[in-house]
Enzyme design. Structure first.
Site, PDB file in Angstrom:
ATOM      1  N   SER A 103       0.743  -1.197  -0.083  1.00 11.61           N
ATOM      2  CA  SER A 103      -0.114   0.082  -0.149  1.00 11.61           C
ATOM      3  C   SER A 103       0.887   1.243   0.077  1.00 11.61           C
ATOM      4  CB  SER A 103      -0.951  -0.232   1.335  1.00 11.61           C
ATOM      5  OG  SER A 103      -1.406   1.306   1.559  1.00 11.61           O
ATOM      6  N   GLU A 105       0.386   3.598   1.901  1.00 14.95           N
ATOM      7  CA  GLU A 105       0.189   3.900   3.146  1.00 14.95           C
ATOM      8  C   GLU A 105       1.537   3.694   3.821  1.00 14.95           C
ATOM      9  OE1 GLU A 105      -2.059   5.266   5.932  1.00 14.95           O
ATOM     10  OE2 GLU A 105      -2.590   6.051   3.895  1.00 14.95           O
ATOM     11  N   TYR A 127      -1.581   0.331  10.740  1.00 13.51           N
ATOM     12  CA  TYR A 127      -1.774  -0.667   9.457  1.00 13.51           C
ATOM     13  C   TYR A 127      -0.694  -0.274   8.417  1.00 13.51           C
ATOM     14  CZ  TYR A 127      -3.690  -0.852   4.619  1.00 13.51           C
ATOM     15  OH  TYR A 127      -3.827  -1.370   3.154  1.00 13.51           O
TER      16      TYR A 127
END
Ligand code: G4F
Length: 313
Positions: A103, A105, A127
């Site tokens: 990701s 992220e 996460y």
């Protein structure tokens, strides 16, 4: 692969998957993954399984680490064990190919813009930290055992099937509710955050292309354009002839303990090596989602999977 007894998502899934067969397994349970790989004897494994809603990862940090992070290790181990691969035995030509859904992220507090495959990581949520572990363990199994294991670093990808807790769908549902007179306001968090939003169908195509290459490598997948949440809201309301300023209320309940302020992909490698290009642009994506939610909320027979009310998120 589905987990749990009488999983309520299965009925909804059935509508979309035609005659695709489901098998059972759980990213928390190593034995179940080994059994699943043994049973199915797959050519390719795509690990998209995760606790993927970023705010939830602060509330359930340990579970997120187990599912989103350690789940990747368990899946790799299942493939390794079933294939009989180890220090003394490398995989053969027909080996199982593994895709890990990494990701953007992981870039978190970005070190450079746009972000590419060599940009250092600085995750900002449990996460993001768990996904970073998943990325590195995928690389490590490739380097340690010669496995065909690929990490796709995907930026935000959306569609009318997106969960109602994520910002694009929250906005498209909110706009549709307001347009139909079912609500009057939409409560939002940080409007200044910027994301590189693309269409999920384009990104699924990229995943398959990665596994079809001769050699396993990691790729960044995104559009190379960045918009703010404010841009998203403004465009979505304008699609139905409304002014967002008349309806959007900022609510601190939806701001995060640590934010990722800016994401923007540099998808040059994917373009040059995979021949991948996104086909759906941001404006078309937002219109597609708003129109789909107008149809969904206008239909007299509401599906049983009607999204959660906005109060939940
Ligand atoms: O839609 P979001 O919740 O997605 P986020 O956090 O960027 O993560 C998504 O994309 C990642 C890829 O980059 C995936 F790995 C991950 O699993 C997930 O699919 O939030 C987007 C932005 C954030 O900056 C958030 O603070 O929108 C901002 N935002 C502002 N108001 C809001 C809201 N987000 C949500 N969910 N709800 C709001 O009311």
């Amino acid at each position: 692969m589905v987990r749990g007894q009488a999983n309520p998502h299965v009925a909804r899934l059935r509508k979309h998957i035609g005659d695709v067969q489901l098998t059972t397994g759980d990213l928390l349970d190593q034995g179940s993954l080994i059994s699943a790989v043994e049973r199915v004897q797959p050519d390719e494994v795509y690990n998209l399984g995760a606790i993927s809603y970023v705010p939830m990862s602060w509330q359930q940090a340990e579970l997120t680490a187990e599912v989103t992070g350690m789940g990747v290790l368990r899946m790799l181990e299942a493939i390794r064990v079933v294939s009989g691969v180890g220090q003394s035995r490398t995989p053969g030509p027909g080996q199982i190919r593994f895709y890990q859904a990494s990701s953007s992220e992981m870039f978190g507090m970005v070190r450079e813009t746009p972000q590419n495959e060599r940009t250092p990581f600085h995750p900002r949520s449990p996460y993001g930290v768990a996904k970073t572990y998943g990325h590195y363990i995928t690389q490590n199994y490739r380097e340690s055992y010669g496995m065909f294991a690929v990490s796709g670093i995907l930026f935000n990808h959306e569609s009318p099937r997106r969960g109602a807790e994520f910002v694009t769908r929250k906005v498209s549902l909110g706009v549709a509710r307001i347009k139909l007179g079912l609500a009057s306001e939409l409560r939002m968090g940080n409007l200044e955050a910027r994301r590189d939003w693309g269409f999920a169908g384009d990104y699924a195509r990229a995943m398959r292309m990665m596994l079809a290459q001769d050699a396993p490598e990691d790729y960044v997948i995104g559009t190379g354009r960045t918009q703010s949440v404010r841009d998203l809201v403004e465009l979505a309301f304008a699609t139905v002839g409304l002014n967002w300023r008349d309806h959007v209320v900022q609510d601190p309940r939806f701001t995060r303990p640590a934010e990722v302020d800016l994401l923007c992909a540099d998808p040059k490698k994917a373009r040059e090596q995979l021949g991948w290009e996104p086909e759906v642009g941001f404006e078309e994506l937002v219109a597609m989602m708003v129109e789909s939610d107008l149809r969904l909320l206008s239909s007299s027979s509401r599906p049983e999977d009607e999204p959660l009310s906005p109060d939940h998120w």
